[in-house]
Design an enzyme around this catalytic site. Structure first.
Site, mmCIF file in Angstrom:
data_model
loop_
_atom_site.group_PDB
_atom_site.id
_atom_site.type_symbol
_atom_site.label_atom_id
_atom_site.label_comp_id
_atom_site.label_asym_id
_atom_site.label_seq_id
_atom_site.Cartn_x
_atom_site.Cartn_y
_atom_site.Cartn_z
ATOM 1 C CE LYS A 38 -3.268 -1.125 -0.548
ATOM 2 N NZ LYS A 38 -3.521 -1.759 -1.935
ATOM 3 C CG HIS A 98 5.237 -6.530 -0.517
ATOM 4 N ND1 HIS A 98 5.219 -5.168 -1.019
ATOM 5 C CD2 HIS A 98 4.103 -7.061 -0.719
ATOM 6 C CE1 HIS A 98 4.159 -5.099 -1.626
ATOM 7 N NE2 HIS A 98 3.228 -6.044 -1.571
ATOM 8 N NE ARG A 120 0.636 6.743 0.188
ATOM 9 C CZ ARG A 120 -0.666 6.456 -0.115
ATOM 10 N NH1 ARG A 120 -1.274 5.026 -0.145
ATOM 11 N NH2 ARG A 120 -1.715 7.025 -0.683
ATOM 12 C CE1 TYR A 189 1.143 6.551 -4.168
ATOM 13 C CE2 TYR A 189 0.748 8.386 -3.033
ATOM 14 C CZ TYR A 189 0.406 7.550 -3.946
ATOM 15 O OH TYR A 189 -0.828 7.311 -4.582
HETATM 16 P P1 A3P Z 1 -4.964 4.737 -1.469
HETATM 17 O O1 A3P Z 1 -5.563 3.507 -1.048
HETATM 18 O O2 A3P Z 1 -4.396 5.945 -0.464
HETATM 19 O O3 A3P Z 1 -5.751 5.470 -2.392
HETATM 20 P P2 A3P Z 1 0.047 -0.681 -3.578
HETATM 21 O O4 A3P Z 1 -0.073 -0.509 -5.016
HETATM 22 O O5 A3P Z 1 1.435 -0.522 -2.829
HETATM 23 O O6 A3P Z 1 -1.171 -1.433 -3.058
HETATM 24 O O7 A3P Z 1 -0.589 1.038 -2.999
HETATM 25 C C1 A3P Z 1 -1.700 1.397 -3.148
HETATM 26 C C2 A3P Z 1 -2.139 2.937 -3.001
HETATM 27 O O8 A3P Z 1 -1.587 3.390 -4.304
HETATM 28 C C3 A3P Z 1 -3.523 3.116 -3.130
HETATM 29 O O9 A3P Z 1 -3.532 4.547 -2.268
HETATM 30 C C4 A3P Z 1 -3.793 3.453 -4.329
HETATM 31 O O10 A3P Z 1 -4.995 4.028 -4.789
HETATM 32 C C5 A3P Z 1 -2.458 4.110 -4.746
HETATM 33 N N1 A3P Z 1 -2.229 3.933 -6.295
HETATM 34 C C6 A3P Z 1 -2.631 2.999 -7.028
HETATM 35 N N2 A3P Z 1 -2.110 3.154 -8.473
HETATM 36 C C7 A3P Z 1 -1.604 4.458 -8.280
HETATM 37 C C8 A3P Z 1 -1.146 5.147 -9.470
HETATM 38 N N3 A3P Z 1 -1.194 4.842 -10.762
HETATM 39 N N4 A3P Z 1 -0.721 6.779 -9.169
HETATM 40 C C9 A3P Z 1 -0.798 7.157 -7.640
HETATM 41 N N5 A3P Z 1 -1.251 6.229 -6.539
HETATM 42 C C10 A3P Z 1 -1.678 4.940 -7.049
#
Ligand code: A3P
Length: 288
Positions: A38, A98, A120, A189
Site C-alpha cells: 500500500k 515486499h 510512503r 510516494y
Molecule cells: P490509496 O489507498 O491511498 O488511494 P499498492 O500499489 O502498494 O498496493 O498501493 C496502493 C495505493 O497506491 C493506493 O492508495 C492506491 O490508490 C494508490 N495508487 C494505485 N495506483 C496509483 C497510481 N497510478 N498513481 C498514484 N497512486 C496509485
C-alpha cells in the site's frame, strides 16, 4: 501472521517467501522494486514497466500492454508468483517484493541488479491498507467499525503489520541506499506525486534506461499519463479483472492522494504513530 527474521509475514504467503529466499538467483540486469504493501507498488510497477518498454509509446499508446494487463501481471511479485511465472519473464527482468532488505536472497545483494524502493507516510499507508484488507477480512456478517479499525491501528503502529514493522522496513532500505546509491534508489510516494517528471527522469537514469532530450519533451509525459491512477483505474482490465483469484484489480486503485489519513483518523489515532514517525524522522528524510 508469522514473525520471522524480525518481520511479520502473512501466513498464506510464508511458504512462497521461504522458497524465494532459498532458490531465487538474481541476474545482473534484473530490476527489483521493493516496497511495503500500500505504498505505491502498483504505480511503480507500471512506471518501471513503461520505462523499460517504451518503444513507440507515443504512436501506440493505446496498444501498450498496460491497457490489457494489470501492472502486477507484468511485474511479478517474488515470493507470491509461482516459479513458472518467474521463469518466463523476459530480460531485463522486472520483479517486485515486499521482503525486507535483510531477508533478501544473497544473490540480489551480491549481483549488480538494481533495487528501487518506494516508501510512503505510515498514516496514509495505514489508511490505504485498512481499506484494502477490508475486502479480505470482513465477512458478510461482520461490519467494519471504529473499534476494529482502532485495533488494527494499534497493531500497525506497534509494528505488527504485513512485512512490518513499517519503520524498520523503510530504514533498512534507506540505509542501504545511502551506503550503496548505485544499487538502491530510495523514493517517496509523496515526492513522486509532487514532482513526477523529475522523478521519472531520475528513475530511468538509475535503471540505465535514460531518456533522450527528445523523449524528455514527450515520452516522459506520455508515460506519466499512461500510468496515472485516473487512467489505469478506467481500463477495463483494472475495473473487472483479477490479479489472483482472490484479488480484484479494482481494489488496487482507490484515491492515490497524499494526506488522505486526515479524513479517516482522529488526532489521537494519529498520535499512536508518533514513535514510528520519530524513528523515520531521525533517519533524515521527511515523508509528510
Ligand atoms: P490509496 O489507498 O491511498 O488511494 P499498492 O500499489 O502498494 O498496493 O498501493 C496502493 C495505493 O497506491 C493506493 O492508495 C492506491 O490508490 C494508490 N495508487 C494505485 N495506483 C496509483 C497510481 N497510478 N498513481 C498514484 N497512486 C496509485
Amino acid at each position: 501472521m508469522l514473525f520471522y527474521q524480525g518481520f511479520w509475514y502473512l501466513s498464506f504467503a510464508f511458504q512462497g517467501i521461504i522458497s524465494f529466499q532459498s532458490h531465487f538467483e538474481a541476474h545482473d540486469t534484473d530490476i527489483l522494486l521493493a516496497s511495503l504493501p500500500k505504498t505505491g507498488t502498483t504505480w511503480l510497477k507500471s512506471l518501471l514497466y513503461a520505462i523499460v518498454n517504451r518503444e513507440n509509446i507515443s504512436k501506440n499508446h493505446s496498444k501498450h500492454p498496460l491497457h490489457t494487463k494489470n501492472p502486477h501481471e507484468l511485474v511479478p511479485q517474488l515470493g507470491l508468483n509461482q516459479p513458472e511465472t518467474i521463469a518466463q519473464v523476459p530480460s531485463p527482468r522486472l520483479f517486485a517484493t515486499h521482503v525486507p532488505y535483510s531477508s533478501l536472497p544473497e544473490s540480489i545483494k551480491t549481483s549488480n541488479c538494481r533495487i528501487v524502493y518506494v516508501c510512503r507516510n505510515p498514516l496514509d499507508t495505514f489508511v490505504s491498507s485498512w481499506h484494502y484488507f477490508l475486502q479480505f477480512e470482513i465477512s458478510k456478517e461482520t461490519k467494519p467499525d471504529k473499534e476494529m479499525m482502532e485495533e488494527y491501528l494499534i497493531k500497525y503502529s506497534k509494528g505488527v503489520s504485513p512485512y512490518g514493522p513499517h519503520d524498520e522496513h523503510v530504514l533498512e532500505y534507506w540505509k542501504e541506499s545511502i551506503q550503496n546509491p548505485t544499487k538502491v534508489l530510495f523514493l517517496e510516494y509523496e515526492g513522486l506525486k509532487k514532482e513526477p517528471k523529475a522523478h521519472l527522469i531520475r528513475l530511468a537514469e538509475f535503471l540505465g534506461f535514460p531518456f533522450s532530450a527528445d523523449e524528455k519533451d514527450n515520452v516522459v509525459d506520455e508515460i506519466l499519463e499512461l500510468c496515472s491512477i485516473k487512467n489505469l483505474k478506467e481500463m477495463e482490465v483494472n475495473k473487472s479483472g483479477q490479479w489472483f483469484p482472490w484479488v480484484e484489480n479494482k481494489y488496487l486503485f482507490r484515491k492515490g492522494e497524499v494526506g488522505d489519513w486526515v479524513n479517516h483518523l482522529t488526532p489521537s489515532m494519529a498520535k499512536q504513530f508518533d514513535q514510528m514517525q520519530e524513528n523515520l524522522k531521525k533517519a533524515g528524510f521527511s515523508s509528510k
